[in-house]
Design a protein around this motif. Structure first.
Motif, PDB file in Angstrom:
ATOM      1  N   CYS A 231      -9.377   2.021   3.076  1.00 22.68           N
ATOM      2  CA  CYS A 231      -8.467   1.206   2.286  1.00 22.68           C
ATOM      3  C   CYS A 231      -7.194   1.970   1.963  1.00 22.68           C
ATOM      4  CB  CYS A 231      -9.156   0.827   0.970  1.00 22.68           C
ATOM      5  SG  CYS A 231      -8.067   0.054  -0.255  1.00 22.68           S
ATOM      6  N   SER A 237      -4.403   1.288   7.395  1.00 22.62           N
ATOM      7  CA  SER A 237      -5.692   0.906   6.831  1.00 22.62           C
ATOM      8  C   SER A 237      -6.602   0.318   7.909  1.00 22.62           C
ATOM      9  CB  SER A 237      -5.506  -0.122   5.719  1.00 22.62           C
ATOM     10  OG  SER A 237      -4.720   0.399   4.666  1.00 22.62           O
ATOM     11  N   GLY A 278      -6.204  -4.560   7.679  1.00 25.11           N
ATOM     12  CA  GLY A 278      -7.097  -4.001   6.676  1.00 25.11           C
ATOM     13  C   GLY A 278      -7.541  -4.944   5.575  1.00 25.11           C
TER      14      GLY A 278
END
Length: 323
Positions: A231, A237, A278
């Motif tokens: 994250c 990400s 992400g």
């Protein structure tokens, strides 16, 4: 994603619809349309009794937003006007994370985390409000905490109430994975009759990156959603949302292939595609038109800014599919 948008597409003949899609169409849907102040991390959302959508997210005393139509969102302050004194023990910047809001017994409940990046010195707090609005929350202190020597991390809480009225809190990040404890509905805190810390998901080999659990019951199964991999790195990400299911709230949870979530299991629900990088930090919300997957992603066309994503979920075939 609004109903009329879906209906317009579904009304097209199948052959024409296929012709309109690019040959390399992603297996994952784009987020539904949202506008306004949508720069968020770890969003949680519910619909209040007056129809207003209340959304809270990480940072800033837990940022508050509202919407009347689930499309246009505006900031409305923070959950807390001033930080409770205990936050400082776990975050030098008094920076709370990953709220989880729900409505029980005539009041709004919020569980949230206080920590710092990469640390397992963490705590989960509990607060209530009569309206759910910004600045109205009363904090009741720590529900569960971990230290630097703990093998798990007390962040990313999510409340689940089973059919028997038992309260469960799932949480966790990295280290030995995701956990669950039983809560006392009378206090919102730990249940004296069961002090067990149950393991519900883990990655014993390779990266330990699993966090942000969300549990719901549908069609006789308990479903555990979680965020996997990296994250908070903008366009770098690798966050993604996976799921498993069980016949008990405390597990064991298995993915579509029968792999245990305690042993690196998890079936993909949403991953990076195109500009939407992400996706994770998810929560599940039931609304009038179905279940919603509420999450953040990093916008590849906006320098990796974290933005709000909302998709409907289908449960056809016994597993959730975002659309």
């Amino acid at each position: 994603m609004t109903t009329h948008h879906r209906t317009r597409w579904l009304a097209l003949p199948a052959a024409l619809l296929l012709a309109l899609l690019p040959a390399s169409a992603s297996a994952y849907p784009n987020p539904g349309r949202v506008t306004g102040d949508i720069t968020v991390h770890d969003p949680t959302m519910l619909r209040a009794a007056d129809g207003t959508y209340l959304l809270y997210s990480t940072h800033g005393g837990l940022e508050a937003r509202t919407s009347t139509d689930r499309i246009a969102f505006s900031r409305s302050g923070n959950a807390f006007n001033s930080p409770p004194s205990w936050w400082k023990t776990y975050s030098s910047g008094n920076d709370p994370w990953a709220p989880d809001i729900s409505y029980r017994g005539g009041k709004y409940l919020m569980y949230y985390a206080v920590s710092s990046f990469g640390s397992s010195t963490s705590a989960i707090g509990f607060a209530t409000s009569s309206s759910g609005k910004a600045g109205t929350w009363t904090d009741y202190g720590i529900v569960h905490s971990t230290t630097g020597s703990s093998n798990y991390n007390a962040i990313d809480p999510n409340l689940f109430v089973d059919d028997d009225g038992k309260w469960w809190l799932s949480f966790g990040s990295w280290w030995s994975g995701l956990k669950m404890i039983r809560l006392d509905p009378a206090t919102g805190k730990s249940y004296a009759g069961d002090k067990t810390v149950y393991g519900i998901a883990s990655r014993p080999t390779g990266t330990k990156a699993v966090e942000g659990p969300s549990v719901v019951k549908r069609n006789g199964y308990y479903y555990l959603f979680a965020s996997y991999d990296t994250c908070c790195a903008g366009t770098s990400s690798t966050y993604k949302i996976k799921v498993g299911r069980a016949t008990s709230p405390t597990g064991p949870y298995y993915d579509k292939n029968g792999v245990a979530m305690m042993n690196n299991g998890g079936s993909p629900v949403l991953e990076s595609h195109g500009r939407y990088i992400g996706p994770g930090g998810q929560s599940i919300m039931s609304d009038t038109d179905g279940d919603l997957l509420v999450y953040h992603y990093y916008d590849g066309q906006a320098g990796g800014t974290a933005k709000l994503g909302v998709n409907l979920l289908s449960w056809s075939g016994g597993w959730p599919t975002a659309y």
